[in-house]
Design a protein around this motif. Structure first.
Motif, PDB file in Angstrom:
ATOM      1  N   ASN A 242       0.837  -1.191   0.000  1.00 56.80           N
ATOM      2  CA  ASN A 242       0.000   0.000   0.000  1.00 56.80           C
ATOM      3  C   ASN A 242       0.878   1.250   0.000  1.00 56.80           C
ATOM      4  O   ASN A 242       1.739   1.409   0.851  1.00 56.80           O
ATOM      5  CB  ASN A 242      -0.877  -0.028   1.253  1.00 56.80           C
ATOM      6  N   HIS A 243       0.632   2.130  -0.959  1.00 55.72           N
ATOM      7  CA  HIS A 243       1.423   3.362  -1.060  1.00 55.72           C
ATOM      8  C   HIS A 243       0.592   4.596  -0.718  1.00 55.72           C
ATOM      9  O   HIS A 243       0.971   5.700  -1.048  1.00 55.72           O
ATOM     10  CB  HIS A 243       2.000   3.500  -2.473  1.00 55.72           C
ATOM     11  N   CYS A 244      -0.555   4.394  -0.060  1.00 55.78           N
ATOM     12  CA  CYS A 244      -1.428   5.516   0.291  1.00 55.78           C
ATOM     13  C   CYS A 244      -1.590   5.578   1.805  1.00 55.78           C
ATOM     14  O   CYS A 244      -2.605   5.124   2.353  1.00 55.78           O
ATOM     15  CB  CYS A 244      -2.797   5.370  -0.376  1.00 55.78           C
ATOM     16  N   PRO A 245      -0.602   6.108   2.508  1.00 53.58           N
ATOM     17  CA  PRO A 245      -0.687   6.094   3.976  1.00 53.58           C
ATOM     18  C   PRO A 245      -1.789   7.003   4.502  1.00 53.58           C
ATOM     19  O   PRO A 245      -2.063   8.068   3.947  1.00 53.58           O
ATOM     20  CB  PRO A 245       0.698   6.603   4.406  1.00 53.58           C
ATOM     21  N   VAL A 246      -2.410   6.571   5.580  1.00 53.24           N
ATOM     22  CA  VAL A 246      -3.362   7.389   6.316  1.00 53.24           C
ATOM     23  C   VAL A 246      -2.561   8.205   7.323  1.00 53.24           C
ATOM     24  O   VAL A 246      -1.820   7.646   8.134  1.00 53.24           O
ATOM     25  CB  VAL A 246      -4.406   6.520   7.048  1.00 53.24           C
ATOM     26  N   THR A 247      -2.678   9.520   7.248  1.00 53.26           N
ATOM     27  CA  THR A 247      -1.984  10.386   8.195  1.00 53.26           C
ATOM     28  C   THR A 247      -2.746  10.383   9.515  1.00 53.26           C
ATOM     29  O   THR A 247      -3.903  10.794   9.578  1.00 53.26           O
ATOM     30  CB  THR A 247      -1.879  11.822   7.649  1.00 53.26           C
ATOM     31  N   LEU A 248      -2.106   9.892  10.572  1.00 56.09           N
ATOM     32  CA  LEU A 248      -2.779   9.799  11.858  1.00 56.09           C
ATOM     33  C   LEU A 248      -3.080  11.193  12.405  1.00 56.09           C
ATOM     34  O   LEU A 248      -2.218  12.069  12.405  1.00 56.09           O
ATOM     35  CB  LEU A 248      -1.926   9.016  12.850  1.00 56.09           C
ATOM     36  N   ASP A 249      -4.291  11.365  12.854  1.00 56.45           N
ATOM     37  CA  ASP A 249      -4.754  12.647  13.386  1.00 56.45           C
ATOM     38  C   ASP A 249      -4.174  12.853  14.782  1.00 56.45           C
ATOM     39  O   ASP A 249      -4.543  12.148  15.731  1.00 56.45           O
ATOM     40  CB  ASP A 249      -6.281  12.644  13.432  1.00 56.45           C
ATOM     41  N   THR A 250      -3.294  13.813  14.937  1.00 55.60           N
ATOM     42  CA  THR A 250      -2.646  14.034  16.232  1.00 55.60           C
ATOM     43  C   THR A 250      -3.640  14.483  17.303  1.00 55.60           C
ATOM     44  O   THR A 250      -3.375  14.338  18.492  1.00 55.60           O
ATOM     45  CB  THR A 250      -1.523  15.075  16.119  1.00 55.60           C
ATOM     46  N   ALA A 251      -4.791  15.009  16.884  1.00 60.87           N
ATOM     47  CA  ALA A 251      -5.818  15.422  17.842  1.00 60.87           C
ATOM     48  C   ALA A 251      -6.718  14.259  18.246  1.00 60.87           C
ATOM     49  O   ALA A 251      -7.533  14.407  19.162  1.00 60.87           O
ATOM     50  CB  ALA A 251      -6.665  16.551  17.265  1.00 60.87           C
TER      51      ALA A 251
ATOM     52  N   ALA B  26       3.035  15.171  39.784  1.00 63.15           N
ATOM     53  CA  ALA B  26       4.121  15.312  38.817  1.00 63.15           C
ATOM     54  C   ALA B  26       4.311  14.045  37.990  1.00 63.15           C
ATOM     55  O   ALA B  26       4.397  14.106  36.761  1.00 63.15           O
ATOM     56  CB  ALA B  26       5.425  15.664  39.540  1.00 63.15           C
ATOM     57  N   VAL B  27       4.364  12.886  38.650  1.00 64.54           N
ATOM     58  CA  VAL B  27       4.636  11.663  37.897  1.00 64.54           C
ATOM     59  C   VAL B  27       3.445  11.281  37.026  1.00 64.54           C
ATOM     60  O   VAL B  27       3.622  10.748  35.918  1.00 64.54           O
ATOM     61  CB  VAL B  27       5.036  10.497  38.824  1.00 64.54           C
ATOM     62  N   LEU B  28       2.231  11.558  37.488  1.00 71.20           N
ATOM     63  CA  LEU B  28       1.065  11.244  36.670  1.00 71.20           C
ATOM     64  C   LEU B  28       0.901  12.242  35.530  1.00 71.20           C
ATOM     65  O   LEU B  28       0.432  11.883  34.454  1.00 71.20           O
ATOM     66  CB  LEU B  28      -0.188  11.205  37.547  1.00 71.20           C
ATOM     67  N   ARG B  29       1.306  13.497  35.774  1.00 75.40           N
ATOM     68  CA  ARG B  29       1.283  14.476  34.685  1.00 75.40           C
ATOM     69  C   ARG B  29       2.205  14.013  33.562  1.00 75.40           C
ATOM     70  O   ARG B  29       1.864  14.091  32.378  1.00 75.40           O
ATOM     71  CB  ARG B  29       1.747  15.840  35.213  1.00 75.40           C
ATOM     72  N   GLY B  30       3.375  13.532  33.921  1.00 76.96           N
ATOM     73  CA  GLY B  30       4.316  13.070  32.908  1.00 76.96           C
ATOM     74  C   GLY B  30       3.752  11.952  32.072  1.00 76.96           C
ATOM     75  O   GLY B  30       3.938  11.916  30.849  1.00 76.96           O
ATOM     76  N   ALA B  31       3.028  11.030  32.710  1.00 75.01           N
ATOM     77  CA  ALA B  31       2.417   9.928  31.974  1.00 75.01           C
ATOM     78  C   ALA B  31       1.352  10.438  31.013  1.00 75.01           C
ATOM     79  O   ALA B  31       1.257   9.974  29.866  1.00 75.01           O
ATOM     80  CB  ALA B  31       1.810   8.921  32.954  1.00 75.01           C
ATOM     81  N   GLY B  32       0.556  11.400  31.464  1.00 76.14           N
ATOM     82  CA  GLY B  32      -0.488  11.944  30.609  1.00 76.14           C
ATOM     83  C   GLY B  32       0.062  12.663  29.396  1.00 76.14           C
ATOM     84  O   GLY B  32      -0.451  12.523  28.280  1.00 76.14           O
ATOM     85  N   VAL B  33       1.114  13.434  29.611  1.00 76.00           N
ATOM     86  CA  VAL B  33       1.737  14.152  28.499  1.00 76.00           C
ATOM     87  C   VAL B  33       2.351  13.170  27.505  1.00 76.00           C
ATOM     88  O   VAL B  33       2.295  13.372  26.292  1.00 76.00           O
ATOM     89  CB  VAL B  33       2.811  15.137  29.013  1.00 76.00           C
ATOM     90  N   ASN B  34       2.901  12.069  28.001  1.00 68.98           N
ATOM     91  CA  ASN B  34       3.591  11.114  27.137  1.00 68.98           C
ATOM     92  C   ASN B  34       2.667  10.459  26.122  1.00 68.98           C
ATOM     93  O   ASN B  34       3.106  10.061  25.047  1.00 68.98           O
ATOM     94  CB  ASN B  34       4.262  10.031  27.997  1.00 68.98           C
ATOM     95  N   VAL B  35       1.367  10.343  26.435  1.00 71.13           N
ATOM     96  CA  VAL B  35       0.433   9.727  25.493  1.00 71.13           C
ATOM     97  C   VAL B  35      -0.327  10.760  24.676  1.00 71.13           C
ATOM     98  O   VAL B  35      -1.173  10.410  23.853  1.00 71.13           O
ATOM     99  CB  VAL B  35      -0.575   8.800  26.211  1.00 71.13           C
ATOM    100  N   THR B  36      -0.027  12.035  24.880  1.00 65.78           N
ATOM    101  CA  THR B  36      -0.697  13.095  24.125  1.00 65.78           C
ATOM    102  C   THR B  36       0.071  13.370  22.840  1.00 65.78           C
ATOM    103  O   THR B  36       1.240  13.732  22.872  1.00 65.78           O
ATOM    104  CB  THR B  36      -0.787  14.384  24.964  1.00 65.78           C
ATOM    105  N   THR B  37      -0.595  13.190  21.704  1.00 70.71           N
ATOM    106  CA  THR B  37       0.092  13.345  20.415  1.00 70.71           C
ATOM    107  C   THR B  37      -0.122  14.717  19.797  1.00 70.71           C
ATOM    108  O   THR B  37       0.403  14.992  18.713  1.00 70.71           O
ATOM    109  CB  THR B  37      -0.386  12.267  19.430  1.00 70.71           C
ATOM    110  N   SER B  38      -0.879  15.588  20.464  1.00 71.67           N
ATOM    111  CA  SER B  38      -1.131  16.922  19.914  1.00 71.67           C
ATOM    112  C   SER B  38      -0.130  17.958  20.417  1.00 71.67           C
ATOM    113  O   SER B  38      -0.228  19.131  20.067  1.00 71.67           O
ATOM    114  CB  SER B  38      -2.560  17.372  20.254  1.00 71.67           C
TER     115      SER B  38
END
Length: 412
Positions: free
Chosen positions: A3-12, A167-179
């Motif tokens: 497949n040469h037609c990639p779907v661009t993942l929506d960062t939001a 602090a440690v939970l904030r870091g985890a939340g930011v790490n999975v945020t793609t926006s």
């Protein structure tokens, strides 16, 4: 065929299921585009996912990704946090098995069962706090119950001091945020690493009856222990996975029962069980939508395409549980009466989630307690008005507005 037609993942992450279906239209293994124009593969087919998850030629080690090791992937790449953790999820055997063996001592059946009183107390404390709201007041159940429950439990288990939890939970939340921007991602990795290193140092100096101390003290037969980097990476994994994933599973289970009253009626009539609700939720609403990252160490043919050596791979778990080849035309529908609730939401093979028994135990305790305390619980908005979580990695909503109704006095 390739497949040469990639779907661009929506960062939001505005609609991870619709996006997953677009990917599936290109085949069970199809091209996607990550932030920064990085091309990867997403696996959305159930059988293909099982093959990839058990294939030793698909590595979890970022050092097997030439684009990363050559410097082509910059230090401020938005997903950089997924490459810099040193734990059992970013290592292959024999290091993976060594780390898993050490960490697994914190998740024996006895230790998981020992958390029951902690989970029950946390659940009832949170429900008591919810009672402070009026019966017709709209409250965010995700923010006030689904999120703090697993966060408090995992922090108590690992002995995270109250002063360090945000602090440690904030870091985890930011790490999975793609926006977020690449610079924000890079800064988060550095800050989160420092915070968890400090926690590990505290536990080395003053060990206690907590899982951080247990893991720090664990030794291999030859006397080797976790290095500092491995310990910090393990805390990254446990605190992040132990909070972020369960809050989505819990929220989705509640949403399914509130938006499909006939399913709730079956539950109350004893025609389906809480385990049926939990497993169907995990199938149709996998907490993780697109899990980064794996890397091909050889050319591999799977799902009608060739994943070339060095290509990155994501596991499209939100799509895998909805594979119509396994669950038929109704695969995308929540139906706890279905006999086959097959899913891979906890993974498969050697990297199967160690925390799966703990997650199921929390869900088995929290869900019945919530509906027993608030039998008139109802949605505060229409399901189509719920806002997305803001990431293509996780499958969740930013909030779950509900009306609690009048509470029933707690039985314990």
């Amino acid at each position: 065929m390739e497949n040469h037609c990639p779907v661009t993942l929506d960062t939001a992450g505005q609609d991870v299921h619709a996006e997953a279906e677009r990917i599936r239209e290109n085949g069970p293994v199809a091209r996607v585009e990550l932030p920064g124009g990085v091309l990867a593969w997403s696996v959305t087919g159930y059988e293909e996912a099982k093959k990839v998850l058990s294939d030793s030629r698909i590595s979890k080690d970022p050092q097997k990704w030439p684009a990363f090791t050559s410097g082509e992937i910059p230090s401020n790449w938005p997903l950089i946090g997924w490459l810099l953790m040193d734990n059992m999820t970013t290592n292959d055997d024999p290091d993976h098995m060594r780390l898993r063996k050490l960490v697994s001592r914190a998740f024996t059946p006895r230790r998981v069962e020992d958390t029951r009183p902690l989970i029950e107390k946390t659940v009832h404390d949170l429900l008591d706090q919810l009672e402070e709201a009026g019966p017709d007041e709209v409250v965010d159940l995700k923010g006030r119950f689904a999120t703090p429950l697993p966060a408090r439990v995992i922090c108590e288990m690992f002995g995270v001091p109250e002063s360090a939890r945000n602090a440690v939970l904030r870091g985890a939340g930011v790490n999975v945020t793609t926006s977020i921007s690449g610079d924000e991602a890079e800064a988060n990795v550095e800050k989160w690493h420092e915070e968890l290193y400090e926690l590990a140092e505290i536990k080395r100096r003053t060990p206690g009856d907590d899982l951080t101390s247990v893991v720090l003290a664990a030794r291999e037969d030859d006397g080797t222990r976790l290095t500092d980097e491995e310990m910090v990476g393990t805390l990254h994994l446990m605190l992040g996975a132990g909070s972020e994933t369960l809050m989505n599973a819990l929220s989705h289970a509640v949403l399914a029962l509130l938006s499909q009253p006939e399913q709730r009626e079956l539950l109350e009539a004893g025609q389906i069980s809480w385990d049926d609700v939990i497993e169907e939720t995990l199938r149709v609403q996998a907490p993780v939508a697109q899990l980064p990252l794996r890397f091909a160490t050889d050319d591999i043919e799977v799902g009608g395409v060739v994943i070339n050596k060095g290509d990155p791979v994501l596991m499209g778990f939100a799509a895998v549980g909805r594979d119509p080849d396994v669950h038929g035309a109704s695969a995308a529908e929540f139906d706890a009466t279905r006999t086959d609730k097959t899913h891979l939401s906890f993974g498969h093979g050697s990297h199967f989630c160690l925390g799966a028994p703990l997650a199921r135990l929390e869900l088995r305790i929290a869900l019945p307690a919530l509906f027993a305390r608030f039998p008139d619980l109802s949605l505060g908005v229409r399901p189509d008005e719920l806002e997305p979580q803001g990431t293509f990695i996780m499958n969740g909503h930013s909030a779950l507005p509900v009306r609690l109704g009048s509470p029933v006095p707690a039985s314990i």
